[in-house]
Design an enzyme around this catalytic site. Structure first.
Site, short mmCIF file in Angstrom:
data_model
loop_
_atom_site.label_atom_id
_atom_site.label_comp_id
_atom_site.label_asym_id
_atom_site.label_seq_id
_atom_site.Cartn_x
_atom_site.Cartn_y
_atom_site.Cartn_z
CD GLU A 145 -3.06 -1.05 2.18
OE1 GLU A 145 -4.13 -1.61 1.96
OE2 GLU A 145 -2.81 -0.46 3.26
CB CYS A 176 2.75 7.38 3.38
SG CYS A 176 3.22 6.25 4.72
CB CYS A 180 6.45 -5.00 9.18
SG CYS A 180 7.69 -4.18 10.24
CB CYS A 235 4.63 -2.30 16.30
SG CYS A 235 6.37 -1.83 16.09
CB CYS A 276 1.75 -1.63 13.52
SG CYS A 276 2.14 -1.39 11.76
CG LEU A 319 10.32 7.06 22.63
CD1 LEU A 319 11.65 6.35 22.49
CD2 LEU A 319 10.52 8.50 23.08
CB CYS A 353 0.54 6.35 11.50
SG CYS A 353 1.36 7.73 10.69
#
Length: 358
Positions: free
Chosen positions: A98, A111, A118, A122, A125, A224, A342
């Site tokens: 995407e 983006c 991935c 996380c 995500c 972070l 995000c």
């Protein structure tokens, strides 16, 4: 040996054609078509001289020949406000990624994805929830940028900024990402200046140190999200491999070697990391760094039960960080209604798919 032409540098492309008996001028012409004009069909380039045309006919698109990285659009999903467009792009092997084009006042940002899936995992995500498939080649990264440029050019607009915050961890695919950024920032090509390019990482320490050592000119954004080892590890499994203390040390090294500011992303999750105490710990953690904190309300996904922090909590958090002397911004959100925000990218066809692009 067959090559992907979109991932050859200016000098490499010219050398390839010279090796096959053509003059350097033909390489310059082809580079301009591929990288500057973002042409998808070379047959439309009527200005190509016969030697270059013959070379293309015999060397590109044939069995065992050179290949162009032009990605097909599997789906196109515009947001309700018309400011964001999400594209599901299909790679040559059938994998899908995407890419998002976002409009702001006076500028447009793309983006870009750097991996299919991935490996960082996380928890909030969607890309991390789908797992790792493979790295993208430099040409596949470049192709996304060129796609965004073509979409905007159709409306008489241009791509100004680039963020590597799509699917994947850029520093996990370091060499391909840097080759792609060298191509995109070349003034003879897309000419997107390094200061307009931001590379995001969950904290891959070796990659940050390598960026510092090589003095790469791009902006660095570090996710972070937690201000203690336990807090961060609960959200970002990669913290177990690259602990928070090591990450902050690497960031100090990066500051010292490059003199460049680091942008720290903090996703605000209600009751998890959005309290005044969290803000005070962030301010303490980042003292002495040339840092800017970007606060991002959580973009909710089906695979994570957390909820976005409130606007008032974000304002209090921002105020505490700013009072410590560290700039802090509550980031403007885009494309939430089409899962283009995000942490929401997952390479799935969503609702309101454009029939023309499906």
């Amino acid at each position: 040996m067959p090559m992907y032409l979109h991932e050859l540098s200016y000098d490499e492309l010219i050398a390839l054609l010279v090796q096959d008996g053509l003059r350097p001028a033909h390489g310059i012409t082809l580079w301009s078509a591929l990288q500057h004009r973002a042409v998808t069909e070379l047959s439309t380039c009527t200005h190509f001289l016969p030697p270059l045309r013959r070379w293309l006919d015999s060397h590109v698109g044939t069995k065992d020949g050179h290949t162009l990285d032009v990605l097909s659009v599997a789906a196109h999903v515009p947001s309700e406000d018309g400011l964001t467009q999400k594209f599901l792009l299909r790679l040559h092997d059938g994998q899908e990624i995407e890419t998002v084009v976002m409009g702001y006042k006076g500028r447009h940002t793309a983006c870009i994805s750097t991996q299919a899936g991935c490996a960082m995992g996380c928890v909030f995500c969607a890309t991390g929830q789908m797992g790792f498939v493979r790295h993208l080649r430099p040409g596949e990264i470049v192709a996304q940028v060129q796609h965004a440029r073509r979409i905007l050019a159709e409306r008489g607009e241009r791509l100004r900024n680039l963020v590597l915050m799509g699917m994947g961890e850029p520093l996990h695919n370091y060499d391909s990402v840097m080759k792609a950024m060298d191509l995109i920032s070349d003034t003879r090509g897309a000419n997107i200046g390094p200061s307009k390019i931001s590379i995001s990482t969950v904290g891959v320490v070796p990659g940050i140190l390598r960026l510092a050592e090589e003095e790469r000119p791009y902006n660095l954004a570090v996710s972070l999200h937690g201000s203690t080892e336990a807090e961060r590890a609960a959200l970002i499994p990669a913290n177990q491999r690259w602990p928070l203390a090591d990450l902050i040390a690497a960031c100090r090294t990066y500051n010292d070697k490059t003199g460049r500011r680091i942008f720290f992303a903090w996703t605000l999750i209600a009751g998890v990391n959005d309290t005044p105490e969290h803000a005070r710990r962030v301010a303490t953690l980042l003292q002495g760094l040339d840092a800017h904190v970007n606060l991002i309300p959580l973009n909710e996904t089906a695979g994570y039960l957390g909820r976005e922090g409130t606007e008032s909590a974000a304002e209090v958090f921002s105020g505490i960080v700013q009072a410590s002397g560290i700039p802090c911004t509550i980031r403007q959100r885009r494309g939430i209604d089409v899962a283009a925000g995000c942490g929401q990218l997952r390479a799935e066809k969503k609702r309101r798919v454009s029939a023309a692009a499906a």
